[in-house]
Design a protein around this motif. Structure first.
Motif, PDB file in Angstrom:
ATOM      1  N   LEU A 123       0.856  -1.170   0.000  1.00 27.13           N
ATOM      2  CA  LEU A 123       0.000   0.000   0.000  1.00 27.13           C
ATOM      3  C   LEU A 123       0.901   1.231   0.000  1.00 27.13           C
ATOM      4  O   LEU A 123       1.724   1.398   0.909  1.00 27.13           O
ATOM      5  CB  LEU A 123      -0.914  -0.010   1.221  1.00 27.13           C
ATOM      6  CG  LEU A 123      -2.077   0.967   1.214  1.00 27.13           C
ATOM      7  CD1 LEU A 123      -3.070   0.625   0.102  1.00 27.13           C
ATOM      8  CD2 LEU A 123      -2.779   0.956   2.561  1.00 27.13           C
ATOM      9  N   HIS A 124       0.757   2.056  -1.026  1.00 25.62           N
ATOM     10  CA  HIS A 124       1.560   3.273  -1.155  1.00 25.62           C
ATOM     11  C   HIS A 124       0.728   4.460  -0.696  1.00 25.62           C
ATOM     12  O   HIS A 124      -0.423   4.623  -1.132  1.00 25.62           O
ATOM     13  CB  HIS A 124       1.997   3.464  -2.613  1.00 25.62           C
ATOM     14  CG  HIS A 124       2.852   2.342  -3.098  1.00 25.62           C
ATOM     15  ND1 HIS A 124       4.216   2.340  -2.972  1.00 25.62           N
ATOM     16  CD2 HIS A 124       2.523   1.160  -3.687  1.00 25.62           C
ATOM     17  CE1 HIS A 124       4.699   1.223  -3.471  1.00 25.62           C
ATOM     18  NE2 HIS A 124       3.690   0.477  -3.908  1.00 25.62           N
ATOM     19  N   LEU A 125       1.308   5.253   0.189  1.00 24.01           N
ATOM     20  CA  LEU A 125       0.613   6.400   0.771  1.00 24.01           C
ATOM     21  C   LEU A 125       1.468   7.645   0.612  1.00 24.01           C
ATOM     22  O   LEU A 125       2.686   7.591   0.754  1.00 24.01           O
ATOM     23  CB  LEU A 125       0.369   6.152   2.265  1.00 24.01           C
ATOM     24  CG  LEU A 125      -0.364   4.847   2.599  1.00 24.01           C
ATOM     25  CD1 LEU A 125      -0.135   4.466   4.044  1.00 24.01           C
ATOM     26  CD2 LEU A 125      -1.837   5.004   2.311  1.00 24.01           C
ATOM     27  N   ALA A 126       0.816   8.778   0.327  1.00 17.54           N
ATOM     28  CA  ALA A 126       1.534  10.046   0.215  1.00 17.54           C
ATOM     29  C   ALA A 126       0.719  11.137   0.915  1.00 17.54           C
ATOM     30  O   ALA A 126      -0.512  11.141   0.836  1.00 17.54           O
ATOM     31  CB  ALA A 126       1.754  10.409  -1.244  1.00 17.54           C
ATOM     32  N   TRP A 127       1.427  12.038   1.572  1.00 16.10           N
ATOM     33  CA  TRP A 127       0.803  13.159   2.259  1.00 16.10           C
ATOM     34  C   TRP A 127       1.224  14.467   1.599  1.00 16.10           C
ATOM     35  O   TRP A 127       2.256  14.530   0.917  1.00 16.10           O
ATOM     36  CB  TRP A 127       1.209  13.165   3.737  1.00 16.10           C
ATOM     37  CG  TRP A 127       0.389  12.245   4.565  1.00 16.10           C
ATOM     38  CD1 TRP A 127      -0.698  12.570   5.313  1.00 16.10           C
ATOM     39  CD2 TRP A 127       0.562  10.834   4.737  1.00 16.10           C
ATOM     40  NE1 TRP A 127      -1.205  11.445   5.924  1.00 16.10           N
ATOM     41  CE2 TRP A 127      -0.453  10.367   5.592  1.00 16.10           C
ATOM     42  CE3 TRP A 127       1.483   9.914   4.243  1.00 16.10           C
ATOM     43  CZ2 TRP A 127      -0.579   9.053   5.972  1.00 16.10           C
ATOM     44  CZ3 TRP A 127       1.366   8.591   4.605  1.00 16.10           C
ATOM     45  CH2 TRP A 127       0.343   8.164   5.466  1.00 16.10           C
ATOM     46  N   ASP A 128       0.450  15.516   1.865  1.00 15.09           N
ATOM     47  CA  ASP A 128       0.713  16.806   1.229  1.00 15.09           C
ATOM     48  C   ASP A 128       1.979  17.499   1.733  1.00 15.09           C
ATOM     49  O   ASP A 128       2.397  18.511   1.172  1.00 15.09           O
ATOM     50  CB  ASP A 128      -0.501  17.736   1.327  1.00 15.09           C
ATOM     51  CG  ASP A 128      -0.866  18.128   2.749  1.00 15.09           C
ATOM     52  OD1 ASP A 128      -0.188  17.703   3.711  1.00 15.09           O
ATOM     53  OD2 ASP A 128      -1.864  18.866   2.905  1.00 15.09           O
ATOM     54  N   ASP A 129       2.626  16.946   2.746  1.00 14.28           N
ATOM     55  CA  ASP A 129       3.896  17.518   3.213  1.00 14.28           C
ATOM     56  C   ASP A 129       5.095  16.808   2.577  1.00 14.28           C
ATOM     57  O   ASP A 129       6.236  17.013   2.964  1.00 14.28           O
ATOM     58  CB  ASP A 129       3.997  17.481   4.733  1.00 14.28           C
ATOM     59  CG  ASP A 129       3.979  16.073   5.313  1.00 14.28           C
ATOM     60  OD1 ASP A 129       3.788  15.095   4.551  1.00 14.28           O
ATOM     61  OD2 ASP A 129       4.138  15.941   6.545  1.00 14.28           O
ATOM     62  N   GLY A 130       4.821  15.931   1.599  1.00 14.27           N
ATOM     63  CA  GLY A 130       5.885  15.239   0.871  1.00 14.27           C
ATOM     64  C   GLY A 130       6.277  13.887   1.438  1.00 14.27           C
ATOM     65  O   GLY A 130       7.078  13.171   0.845  1.00 14.27           O
ATOM     66  N   VAL A 131       5.733  13.513   2.579  1.00 11.88           N
ATOM     67  CA  VAL A 131       6.057  12.222   3.196  1.00 11.88           C
ATOM     68  C   VAL A 131       5.333  11.113   2.436  1.00 11.88           C
ATOM     69  O   VAL A 131       4.153  11.240   2.093  1.00 11.88           O
ATOM     70  CB  VAL A 131       5.670  12.223   4.695  1.00 11.88           C
ATOM     71  CG1 VAL A 131       5.809  10.845   5.298  1.00 11.88           C
ATOM     72  CG2 VAL A 131       6.518  13.232   5.449  1.00 11.88           C
ATOM     73  N   ARG A 132       6.069  10.036   2.180  1.00 10.33           N
ATOM     74  CA  ARG A 132       5.528   8.882   1.459  1.00 10.33           C
ATOM     75  C   ARG A 132       5.941   7.609   2.195  1.00 10.33           C
ATOM     76  O   ARG A 132       7.040   7.535   2.732  1.00 10.33           O
ATOM     77  CB  ARG A 132       6.062   8.840   0.031  1.00 10.33           C
ATOM     78  CG  ARG A 132       5.779  10.089  -0.765  1.00 10.33           C
ATOM     79  CD  ARG A 132       6.383  10.026  -2.148  1.00 10.33           C
ATOM     80  NE  ARG A 132       5.578   9.271  -3.087  1.00 10.33           N
ATOM     81  CZ  ARG A 132       4.473   9.699  -3.676  1.00 10.33           C
ATOM     82  NH1 ARG A 132       4.036  10.894  -3.432  1.00 10.33           N
ATOM     83  NH2 ARG A 132       3.815   8.936  -4.519  1.00 10.33           N
ATOM     84  N   PHE A 133       5.063   6.623   2.172  1.00  7.47           N
ATOM     85  CA  PHE A 133       5.354   5.324   2.763  1.00  7.47           C
ATOM     86  C   PHE A 133       4.870   4.232   1.825  1.00  7.47           C
ATOM     87  O   PHE A 133       3.896   4.404   1.109  1.00  7.47           O
ATOM     88  CB  PHE A 133       4.656   5.140   4.116  1.00  7.47           C
ATOM     89  CG  PHE A 133       5.069   6.112   5.163  1.00  7.47           C
ATOM     90  CD1 PHE A 133       6.346   6.074   5.697  1.00  7.47           C
ATOM     91  CD2 PHE A 133       4.185   7.071   5.628  1.00  7.47           C
ATOM     92  CE1 PHE A 133       6.734   6.988   6.668  1.00  7.47           C
ATOM     93  CE2 PHE A 133       4.569   7.982   6.597  1.00  7.47           C
ATOM     94  CZ  PHE A 133       5.840   7.935   7.121  1.00  7.47           C
TER      95      PHE A 133
END
Length: 120
Positions: free
Chosen positions: A16-26
């Motif tokens: 599962l790929h996740l991205a946030w608006d602060d540039g953090v990705r997991f």
């Protein structure tokens, strides 16, 4: 709290790929998400009741179901589908992945359990 901007499942590697608006990705593997499920089945109903879930090395995610504007329900191919993965919890899982995974592997070893499913 940063806002989630992307949630995408790569079926080939069950990640599962996740991205946030602060540039953090997991990139969180299905096995990790399954054994860290926020469900009462895994977390228990109180302090000290957490369950170590063995045998999920090859678990996959069948569906991602939105739950309001705050999270998703993940439906795994072992038929586990309880527990809501809120955006904050997913962020926490990403940030704490190394520590949580090490603790999970240590708990398995201490209990004589394996990530592999039982042989039939």
């Amino acid at each position: 709290m940063p806002k989630l901007t992307e949630i995408r499942l790569t079926r080939a590697d069950q990640t599962l790929h996740l991205a946030w608006d602060d540039g953090v990705r997991f990139a969180l593997p299905a096995e990790y998400l399954r054994v860290e499920s926020p469900s009462a089945e895994v977390q228990g109903h109180g302090p000290g009741q957490r369950v170590t879930v063995p045998g999920r090395r090859h678990v996959g995610i069948m569906r991602i179901e939105p739950v309001g504007h705050y999270g998703v329900r993940l439906v795994f191919d072992d038929l586990h589908d309880t527990g809501i993965y809120g955006w904050d919890f997913l962020r926490q899982l990403g940030e704490e992945q190394a520590q949580r995974w090490a603790a999970y592997e240590a708990a398995l070893a201490a209990k004589g359990l394996s990530r592999d499913p039982p042989r039939r």
